[in-house]
Design a protein around this motif. Structure first.
Motif, PDB file in Angstrom:
ATOM      1  N   GLY A  89       0.817  -1.215   0.000  1.00 48.64           N
ATOM      2  CA  GLY A  89       0.000   0.000   0.000  1.00 48.64           C
ATOM      3  C   GLY A  89       0.845   1.258   0.000  1.00 48.64           C
ATOM      4  O   GLY A  89       2.064   1.223  -0.152  1.00 48.64           O
ATOM      5  N   VAL A  90       0.146   2.383   0.178  1.00 49.06           N
ATOM      6  CA  VAL A  90       0.778   3.701   0.258  1.00 49.06           C
ATOM      7  C   VAL A  90       0.892   4.063   1.731  1.00 49.06           C
ATOM      8  O   VAL A  90      -0.106   4.044   2.459  1.00 49.06           O
ATOM      9  N   TYR A  91       2.095   4.408   2.172  1.00 50.75           N
ATOM     10  CA  TYR A  91       2.342   4.664   3.591  1.00 50.75           C
ATOM     11  C   TYR A  91       2.834   6.089   3.795  1.00 50.75           C
ATOM     12  O   TYR A  91       3.777   6.527   3.121  1.00 50.75           O
ATOM     13  N   PRO A  92       2.183   6.834   4.726  1.00 53.91           N
ATOM     14  CA  PRO A  92       2.653   8.193   5.034  1.00 53.91           C
ATOM     15  C   PRO A  92       3.975   8.129   5.788  1.00 53.91           C
ATOM     16  O   PRO A  92       4.220   7.215   6.589  1.00 53.91           O
ATOM     17  N   LEU A  93       4.825   9.105   5.540  1.00 53.84           N
ATOM     18  CA  LEU A  93       6.107   9.180   6.229  1.00 53.84           C
ATOM     19  C   LEU A  93       5.995  10.158   7.390  1.00 53.84           C
ATOM     20  O   LEU A  93       5.644  11.320   7.187  1.00 53.84           O
ATOM     21  N   PRO A  94       6.289   9.721   8.597  1.00 53.34           N
ATOM     22  CA  PRO A  94       6.218  10.641   9.745  1.00 53.34           C
ATOM     23  C   PRO A  94       7.332  11.677   9.675  1.00 53.34           C
ATOM     24  O   PRO A  94       8.239  11.605   8.841  1.00 53.34           O
ATOM     25  N   LEU A  95       7.265  12.663  10.596  1.00 49.66           N
ATOM     26  CA  LEU A  95       8.264  13.722  10.596  1.00 49.66           C
ATOM     27  C   LEU A  95       9.650  13.189  10.937  1.00 49.66           C
ATOM     28  O   LEU A  95      10.653  13.689  10.443  1.00 49.66           O
ATOM     29  N   ARG A  96       9.700  12.170  11.774  1.00 46.03           N
ATOM     30  CA  ARG A  96      11.009  11.587  12.076  1.00 46.03           C
ATOM     31  C   ARG A  96      11.527  10.857  10.844  1.00 46.03           C
ATOM     32  O   ARG A  96      10.764  10.463   9.970  1.00 46.03           O
ATOM     33  N   ASN A  97      12.830  10.670  10.782  1.00 48.99           N
ATOM     34  CA  ASN A  97      13.422   9.962   9.654  1.00 48.99           C
ATOM     35  C   ASN A  97      12.953   8.511   9.622  1.00 48.99           C
ATOM     36  O   ASN A  97      12.952   7.826  10.643  1.00 48.99           O
ATOM     37  N   THR A  98      12.547   8.070   8.459  1.00 49.04           N
ATOM     38  CA  THR A  98      12.074   6.704   8.275  1.00 49.04           C
ATOM     39  C   THR A  98      13.062   5.960   7.383  1.00 49.04           C
ATOM     40  O   THR A  98      13.384   6.427   6.289  1.00 49.04           O
ATOM     41  N   ARG A  99      13.506   4.812   7.852  1.00 47.81           N
ATOM     42  CA  ARG A  99      14.435   4.013   7.074  1.00 47.81           C
ATOM     43  C   ARG A  99      13.698   2.890   6.355  1.00 47.81           C
ATOM     44  O   ARG A  99      12.540   2.598   6.644  1.00 47.81           O
ATOM     45  N   LEU A 100      14.410   2.288   5.411  1.00 50.15           N
ATOM     46  CA  LEU A 100      13.796   1.287   4.548  1.00 50.15           C
ATOM     47  C   LEU A 100      13.185   0.134   5.338  1.00 50.15           C
ATOM     48  O   LEU A 100      12.060  -0.297   5.071  1.00 50.15           O
ATOM     49  N   LEU A 101      13.901  -0.362   6.335  1.00 52.37           N
ATOM     50  CA  LEU A 101      13.375  -1.464   7.135  1.00 52.37           C
ATOM     51  C   LEU A 101      12.143  -1.056   7.928  1.00 52.37           C
ATOM     52  O   LEU A 101      11.248  -1.878   8.155  1.00 52.37           O
ATOM     53  N   ASP A 102      12.096   0.221   8.358  1.00 55.65           N
ATOM     54  CA  ASP A 102      10.912   0.702   9.086  1.00 55.65           C
ATOM     55  C   ASP A 102       9.660   0.558   8.231  1.00 55.65           C
ATOM     56  O   ASP A 102       8.615   0.104   8.697  1.00 55.65           O
ATOM     57  N   LEU A 103       9.791   0.930   6.960  1.00 55.86           N
ATOM     58  CA  LEU A 103       8.637   0.894   6.076  1.00 55.86           C
ATOM     59  C   LEU A 103       8.258  -0.537   5.720  1.00 55.86           C
ATOM     60  O   LEU A 103       7.073  -0.870   5.615  1.00 55.86           O
ATOM     61  N   VAL A 104       9.259  -1.394   5.536  1.00 55.45           N
ATOM     62  CA  VAL A 104       8.967  -2.812   5.274  1.00 55.45           C
ATOM     63  C   VAL A 104       8.237  -3.423   6.465  1.00 55.45           C
ATOM     64  O   VAL A 104       7.299  -4.208   6.300  1.00 55.45           O
ATOM     65  N   ALA A 105       8.638  -3.043   7.675  1.00 51.76           N
ATOM     66  CA  ALA A 105       7.967  -3.548   8.872  1.00 51.76           C
ATOM     67  C   ALA A 105       6.528  -3.047   8.943  1.00 51.76           C
ATOM     68  O   ALA A 105       5.615  -3.802   9.314  1.00 51.76           O
ATOM     69  N   GLN A 106       6.299  -1.777   8.579  1.00 51.84           N
ATOM     70  CA  GLN A 106       4.926  -1.260   8.572  1.00 51.84           C
ATOM     71  C   GLN A 106       4.051  -2.023   7.588  1.00 51.84           C
ATOM     72  O   GLN A 106       2.846  -2.185   7.810  1.00 51.84           O
ATOM     73  N   ALA A 107       4.653  -2.477   6.505  1.00 43.61           N
ATOM     74  CA  ALA A 107       3.905  -3.226   5.498  1.00 43.61           C
ATOM     75  C   ALA A 107       3.759  -4.700   5.853  1.00 43.61           C
ATOM     76  O   ALA A 107       3.305  -5.502   5.030  1.00 43.61           O
ATOM     77  N   GLY A 108       4.130  -5.073   7.059  1.00 43.88           N
ATOM     78  CA  GLY A 108       3.931  -6.440   7.519  1.00 43.88           C
ATOM     79  C   GLY A 108       5.095  -7.364   7.269  1.00 43.88           C
ATOM     80  O   GLY A 108       5.031  -8.552   7.593  1.00 43.88           O
ATOM     81  N   GLY A 109       6.185  -6.860   6.685  1.00 39.47           N
ATOM     82  CA  GLY A 109       7.346  -7.696   6.430  1.00 39.47           C
ATOM     83  C   GLY A 109       7.186  -8.561   5.193  1.00 39.47           C
ATOM     84  O   GLY A 109       6.135  -8.599   4.557  1.00 39.47           O
TER      85      GLY A 109
END
Length: 376
Positions: free
Chosen positions: A176-196
């Motif tokens: 899906g499409v994921y919003p980026l928070p104000l803090r720095n987001t790394r690649l693994l953070d986003l993969v984890a949000q997407a369920g891995g």
């Protein structure tokens, strides 16, 4: 004399260089002039020894991280943009104020930055939000309410930063499409949000597309080498793909085949055992080779003399040579880790080539004997 003449003629016609085979002989690879090959773009030979096995094993592949140096700032902007959802809370000193409700003295007003970059606050009107920080917007709202509300105090909190998003698709649990928070987001953070990843990390590759630049790496390399866990920038596209690793085995081995990795790491010793080991009747234990494209940075460490000739970060065709005649070779094969698409090749022993030659000339010798017996 006639027999010797026939044998000599057969040697000319069926010399070892003309014999059929499964690949090059060990001498053909080992004698490669590495200095010339580096210039012509052929290949480079590295003999695996105790002095360099740790360099090979401990090399950190950072080609993925290097792809994104200077391309996009990384991280999400701290300024508000179109689509951001906010929560505006207003307090007043009097319970009879405009925003006092239920005796609480405050009101919560959900807001969205519209396509023009504004939000609407009752009694303050349309207020520019896009391009401002949260604190800058808070001061603007509070200033607009002076003289209308009773000693107003304003708090603004960010709910979703939909003006900065990244897309995650492919073999993930929740694409899906994921919003980026104000803090720095790394690649693994986003993969984890997407369920891995749906499959094992060592069988999953991740591709990051940013503008005209793209890079691909194994998902496990983001963990093993944190430098590859790059910051995500707005509008990044991330693709996870299930791609099992394999290596190919050729030559004087008991099985020539394409072999899948069964575990996260596979050493050369395990790879040789998987295909049944070397053939006793044919294999040259001094001619165990592994063909691979290596990063130029590693080749420069292994071959300092080639440092000036290998520029940039291109991949270099490299041949690793290991001798199993020396017991130390077995220990080094335990430390040498295989990679995806490696080619493992074991050359034939020179005596095996001689055996082929004798099989070819055997009918000639037999025919000569028969003719000689008849003439006598």
């Amino acid at each position: 004399m006639r027999f010797l003449s026939v044998l000599a003629a057969a040697g000319v016609l069926f010399g070892c260089s003309a014999l059929p085979g499964e690949g090059p002989a060990a001498i053909n690879i080992s004698s490669q002039d590495v200095e010339t090959s580096a210039q012509t773009g052929d290949y480079t030979v590295v003999v695996v020894e105790p002095s360099n096995i740790d360099t090979i094993k401990n090399y950190r592949p950072l080609a993925f991280a290097n792809q994104f140096h200077g391309v996009g700032s990384g991280g999400s902007s701290t300024l508000l943009g179109v689509g951001d959802t906010l929560n505006v809370t207003i307090w007043e000193a009097s319970p009879d104020g405009l925003f006092s409700s239920g005796g609480g003295g405050s009101s919560n007003i959900p807001s969205v930055v519209d396509e023009s970059g504004y939000i609407f606050v009752p009694y303050a009107g349309r207020i520019r939000a896009a391009g401002l920080s949260i604190e800058g917007l808070r001061q603007s709202v509070q200033q607009k309410l002076v003289g209308k509300a009773v000693e107003p105090q304003v708090l603004i909190s960010l709910r979703d930063k939909l003006s900065s998003t990244a897309v995650v698709v492919g073999d993930v649990a929740k694409p899906g499409v994921y919003p980026l928070p104000l803090r720095n987001t790394r690649l693994l953070d986003l993969v984890a949000q997407a369920g891995g990843a749906r499959d094992a990390t060592y069988e999953t590759v991740v591709t990051l597309k940013r503008g005209n630049r793209a890079g691909t790496t194994r998902l496990e390399d983001l963990i093993d080498y944190p430098e590859n866990n790059v910051l995500i920038a707005p509008n990044d596209n991330i693709l996870l793909s299930h791609r099992p690793r394999t290596f190919s085995a050729f030559g004087a081995l008991k099985a020539n085949q394409l072999v899948p990795f069964r575990t996260k790491t596979v050493t050369m010793a395990e790879a040789l055992a998987t295909v049944g080991g070397l053939r006793d009747d044919r294999a040259d234990a001094n001619g165990v080779f592994l063909f691979r494209f290596e990063d130029a940075a590693l080749v420069r460490k292994l071959k300092p003399l080639l440092a000036d000739k290998l520029t940039g970060s291109q991949s270099v065709p490299l041949v690793y040579k290991l001798s199993l005649r020396d017991p130390k070779g077995f220990f080094m094969s335990q430390k040498f880790e295989m990679r995806d698409k490696d080619i493992l090749f074991v050359s034939n022993h020179p005596t095996a080539e001689l055996g082929k030659f004798l099989q070819i000339i055997a009918p000639l010798i037999s025919n000569y004997s028969v003719v000689s017996n008849l003439t006598e």
